[in-house]
Scaffold this motif. Structure first.
Motif, PDB file in Angstrom:
ATOM      1  N   SER A 196      39.080  -5.766  83.161  1.00 16.31           N
ATOM      2  CA  SER A 196      40.250  -5.469  82.953  1.00 16.31           C
ATOM      3  C   SER A 196      40.183  -3.750  82.283  1.00 16.31           C
ATOM      4  O   SER A 196      40.984  -2.950  82.577  1.00 16.31           O
ATOM      5  CB  SER A 196      41.034  -6.335  82.113  1.00 16.31           C
ATOM      6  OG  SER A 196      41.312  -7.519  82.992  1.00 16.31           O
ATOM      7  N   THR A 197      39.266  -3.803  81.283  1.00 18.37           N
ATOM      8  CA  THR A 197      38.977  -2.536  80.535  1.00 18.37           C
ATOM      9  C   THR A 197      38.505  -1.748  81.663  1.00 18.37           C
ATOM     10  O   THR A 197      39.010  -0.154  81.319  1.00 18.37           O
ATOM     11  CB  THR A 197      38.090  -2.741  79.358  1.00 18.37           C
ATOM     12  OG1 THR A 197      38.468  -3.966  78.652  1.00 18.37           O
ATOM     13  CG2 THR A 197      37.807  -1.588  78.664  1.00 18.37           C
ATOM     14  N   VAL A 214      44.506  -2.637  76.837  1.00 15.70           N
ATOM     15  CA  VAL A 214      43.160  -3.076  76.670  1.00 15.70           C
ATOM     16  C   VAL A 214      42.583  -2.924  75.306  1.00 15.70           C
ATOM     17  O   VAL A 214      41.254  -2.904  75.259  1.00 15.70           O
ATOM     18  CB  VAL A 214      42.218  -2.714  77.743  1.00 15.70           C
ATOM     19  CG1 VAL A 214      43.136  -3.360  79.128  1.00 15.70           C
ATOM     20  CG2 VAL A 214      42.369  -1.280  77.809  1.00 15.70           C
TER      21      VAL A 214
END
Length: 330
Positions: free
Chosen positions: A29-30, A80
């Motif tokens: 996700s990051t 994030v």
């Protein structure tokens, strides 16, 4: 075609050391949030801002996009946990999340430059990338041992071999390894034999790559102090070359002597020899030596900054250096 597999050739994959699904999902996700070029540029701008933070109005100048678009990209990075934000009056200010600073520094200082071809580096072909220099290294150690009789020859040989090995890890052109090893080893041997009671003050600047701000700081101290202070620099994970914009500024400061500068790894003897150790965005990498003064300068990183940005970083470092020099000499 029938293929018979030898029982000894069967595949036995080992997956026990792979990261867990939750961790992999979080990292993915990051990385997805960082996959946009404008977001990376914003992250670089914030990381290199001498103030340690940037306003939306500053970041809007990076591209021809509206401020709402800028705010959207910043929100993605904030979601994030790469960035934190604070509203002050009309504007929102963004800074790197302290818990992610080391990861961001690694991305900008190490990963990003490694993915871009470096046109400033010597691209001479050398098929024997790491030739056997044992005889030349041993000969160099013998010469230095004769010059420094107060040190045991075995100690000198160890320092020379360690210096060669450390520099060889990042060397692009092996033909320069021996001259660089000699300069690095001479510096280390000088640090080992330094007498604190009689020597002029010595300052060590440490950053990650030793390719930008720490090099600038050391050059500025040497210029401003005019020999009354000795300045060294080193990197916790040194690059193979100095950043091109920084190289040109070093030439303006030092003239032809700037050509002798190169990224060097951090060593314990450099820290022990210093009266003052100043870190510049590399975290707690320096060993704590009694009697050594430590400080951290939150200055911008020139790794991915523009020429104008690097000049602003130089000006910030110059002001700090003048204060440091005045403090050490008065």
């Amino acid at each position: 075609m029938n293929v018979t597999l030898n029982p000894d050739d069967t595949c036995s994959p080992v997956t026990s050391h792979a990261m867990g699904e939750d961790v992999a999902s979080s990292v993915a996700s990051t990385m997805k949030a960082l996959s946009d070029p404008l977001r990376l540029r914003m992250l670089s701008a914030i990381a290199s801002d001498p103030r340690g933070e940037s306003c939306v109005c500053d970041l809007a100048e990076l591209a021809e996009v509206s401020q709402p678009t800028v705010s959207h990209h910043l929100k993605v990075l904030k979601d994030v946990d790469v960035l934190t934000s604070e509203r002050r009056g009309t504007w929102v200010w963004y800074k790197i999340n302290p818990n992610r600073r080391r990861a961001v520094t690694t991305l900008l200082d190490s990963f990003a430059p490694a993915t871009v071809a470096a046109p400033w580096a010597d691209d001479a072909a050398d098929e024997a990338r790491r030739p056997d220099f044992d005889a030349r290294v041993t000969h160099l150690a013998d010469e230095l041992a004769e010059e420094i009789p107060e040190l045991d020859s075995a100690t000198v040989l160890t320092i020379v071999r360690e210096s060669y090995t450390a520099l060889a890890r990042t060397a692009r052109v092996t033909s320069a390894l021996i001259p660089l090893t000699e300069r690095f080893a001479r510096q280390r041997l000088s640090d080992l034999t330094r007498d604190r009671d009689t020597a002029v003050p010595q300052v060590l600047f440490v950053c990650v790559a030793n390719a930008g701000r720490s090099q600038l700081a050391a050059a500025l101290v040497n210029q401003i102090a005019d020999g009354k202070i000795i300045a060294r620099s080193a990197g916790s994970s040194p690059a193979d070359v100095i950043h091109p914009h920084v190289r040109s500024l070093l030439t303006e400061i030092e003239g032809d002597e700037a050509a002798e500068r190169f990224p060097k790894p951090l060593t314990d003897d450099a820290v022990r020899a210093a009266d003052v150790v100043i870190t510049m965005g590399c975290g707690d990498v320096c060993p704590i030596i009694p009697g050594v003064r430590y400080d951290d300068w939150a200055v911008g990183d020139p790794a991915l900054a523009s020429r104008e940005g690097v000049e602003a970083i130089r000006d910030d470092i110059t002001a700090r250096v003048r204060t440091l020099v005045d403090d050490l000499l008065h």
